[in-house]
Design an enzyme around this catalytic site. Structure first.
Site, PDB file in Angstrom:
ATOM      1  N   HIS A 108      35.738  48.364  39.957  1.00 16.28           N
ATOM      2  CA  HIS A 108      35.064  47.755  38.811  1.00 16.28           C
ATOM      3  C   HIS A 108      36.093  47.121  37.886  1.00 16.28           C
ATOM      4  O   HIS A 108      37.112  47.734  37.544  1.00 16.28           O
ATOM      5  CB  HIS A 108      34.268  48.808  38.023  1.00 16.28           C
ATOM      6  CG  HIS A 108      33.742  48.290  36.712  1.00 16.28           C
ATOM      7  ND1 HIS A 108      34.197  48.723  35.491  1.00 16.28           N
ATOM      8  CD2 HIS A 108      32.793  47.339  36.456  1.00 16.28           C
ATOM      9  CE1 HIS A 108      33.550  48.077  34.525  1.00 16.28           C
ATOM     10  NE2 HIS A 108      32.696  47.233  35.083  1.00 16.28           N
ATOM     11  N   SER A 109      35.870  45.864  37.510  1.00 13.99           N
ATOM     12  CA  SER A 109      36.679  45.172  36.516  1.00 13.99           C
ATOM     13  C   SER A 109      38.153  45.172  36.910  1.00 13.99           C
ATOM     14  O   SER A 109      38.522  44.629  37.949  1.00 13.99           O
ATOM     15  CB  SER A 109      36.445  45.817  35.142  1.00 13.99           C
ATOM     16  OG  SER A 109      36.940  45.016  34.104  1.00 13.99           O
ATOM     17  N   ARG A 110      39.025  45.792  36.136  1.00 12.80           N
ATOM     18  CA  ARG A 110      40.451  45.813  36.473  1.00 12.80           C
ATOM     19  C   ARG A 110      40.686  46.502  37.816  1.00 12.80           C
ATOM     20  O   ARG A 110      41.585  46.120  38.573  1.00 12.80           O
ATOM     21  CB  ARG A 110      41.241  46.506  35.368  1.00 12.80           C
ATOM     22  CG  ARG A 110      42.758  46.511  35.576  1.00 12.80           C
ATOM     23  CD  ARG A 110      43.455  47.111  34.353  1.00 12.80           C
ATOM     24  NE  ARG A 110      44.906  47.110  34.505  1.00 12.80           N
ATOM     25  CZ  ARG A 110      45.615  48.111  35.028  1.00 12.80           C
ATOM     26  NH1 ARG A 110      44.976  49.192  35.467  1.00 12.80           N
ATOM     27  NH2 ARG A 110      46.935  48.034  35.096  1.00 12.80           N
ATOM     28  N   ALA A 112      38.690  46.310  40.351  1.00 15.76           N
ATOM     29  CA  ALA A 112      38.364  45.312  41.364  1.00 15.76           C
ATOM     30  C   ALA A 112      39.506  44.313  41.516  1.00 15.76           C
ATOM     31  O   ALA A 112      39.804  43.860  42.631  1.00 15.76           O
ATOM     32  CB  ALA A 112      37.073  44.591  40.987  1.00 15.76           C
ATOM     33  N   HIS A 271      28.512  44.156  31.691  1.00 18.10           N
ATOM     34  CA  HIS A 271      29.758  44.374  32.418  1.00 18.10           C
ATOM     35  C   HIS A 271      29.805  45.736  33.117  1.00 18.10           C
ATOM     36  O   HIS A 271      30.378  45.871  34.188  1.00 18.10           O
ATOM     37  CB  HIS A 271      30.933  44.246  31.448  1.00 18.10           C
ATOM     38  CG  HIS A 271      32.272  44.318  32.094  1.00 18.10           C
ATOM     39  ND1 HIS A 271      32.686  43.437  33.076  1.00 18.10           N
ATOM     40  CD2 HIS A 271      33.320  45.187  31.913  1.00 18.10           C
ATOM     41  CE1 HIS A 271      33.917  43.738  33.458  1.00 18.10           C
ATOM     42  NE2 HIS A 271      34.320  44.799  32.776  1.00 18.10           N
TER      43      HIS A 271
END
Length: 300
Positions: A108-110, A112, A271
């Protein structure tokens, strides 16, 4: 062989992994023999990022570490910056420690972003990438690199001078987490906060390393970043939120569509959709993706 089973248990087991001279606290769902999945959380989050999603995923052996400087894991020594390059080294060391020569990634996010860069660097290690609201960091123009480095060093120095915020009780800290850059429900903020604070005189402070707040030391060009994605050989699925990154960055979807090896879907939510009510849709998409990976992994 991948063992067949049902959904992961609701409550994870706690692990402590000692690799690269650091201690990584981690949460584990599922059992050895199921498809190995390393789950990486986002910036200033922790392994609790997957508290709602992981129990809805089927037939997976999930290990979700608190990345260095986050949650209950060690901070990096000295005053050096945090970079995705060091995180790549860490996640490969964690996989080696677990005995995983090849594994799937859920990020997820960073997390990913780290997964995408890692899979482009070491494509043979990855079975597949299930990405949520993240794939590549923000690019930079080559002539801006010196200014970026100056900004990072100044930011690190500034963080050394700051006094940590202290919240008088855990409820105040949870409310502060609800009102972060990306708003969270009370349940999601509670999960992240309970794993992400330390008790000190007068109340609670965040356990994350303040150096994480400094700007990145290095930003790569758009062409350099594309080279990582183009080198990924594993299947990639990317789940994006309508009120997440595509809303924050005007050209985000156009950038994603430029990569023919990335399948993406745009879902309702923000998000942290994998932590909110949209987690059921996210789980449905990922279960289909990971099941296909399992079938290929069995026949390989």
């Amino acid at each position: 062989m991948i063992q067949q089973g049902s959904a992961c248990p609701a409550h994870p087991r706690e692990l402590l992994l000692k690799v690269n001279g650091l201690e990584f606290a981690a949460q584990e769902w599922g059992e050895p023999g199921q498809l190995p999945v390393l789950a990486l959380h986002g910036w200033l989050d922790n392994a609790a990022s997957f508290y709602k999603l992981a129990p809805q995923l089927h037939n997976l052996h999930i290990v979700a570490p608190d990345l260095a400087g986050h949650g209950q894991s060690s901070h990096r020594p000295g005053q050096t910056a945090y970079t995705p390059w060091d995180d790549i080294n860490d996640i490969l060391a964690i996989a080696d420690h677990l005995g995983w020569s090849r594994f799937a990634l859920l990020g997820h996010s960073r997390g990913a972003i780290i997964g995408s860069l890692a899979a482009g660097t070491f494509p043979d290690r990855f079975i597949g990438l299930g990405l949520i609201e993240g794939m590549l960091p923000e690019p930079a123009l080559p002539h801006d690199v010196p200014l970026q480095l100056a900004s990072a060093i100044n930011g690190l120095r500034a963080q050394q001078q700051k006094t940590p915020s202290v919240y008088t009780n855990i409820e105040v800290a949870i409310k502060a987490r609800e009102r972060g850059l990306f708003p969270l429900s009370n349940a999601a903020a509670t999960a992240l906060t309970l794993r992400g604070v330390v008790q000190r005189e007068g109340g609670f402070s965040w356990s994350s390393d303040p150096r994480l707040m400094a700007p990145p030391v290095l930003k790569l060009s758009r062409e350099q970043l594309a080279a990582f994605v183009n080198r990924i050989t594993a299947p990639v699925t990317l789940l994006l939120a309508r009120d997440g990154l595509p809303k924050l960055y005007a050209n985000y979807l156009a950038e994603v569509e430029s990569f023919s090896n990335v399948d993406y879907e745009l879902l309702d939510g923000g998000h942290h959709l994998h932590m909110e009510q949209e987690s059921y849709t996210v789980a449905e998409k990922l279960n289909r993706f990971f099941a296909a990976l399992s079938n290929k992994h069995i026949s390989a």
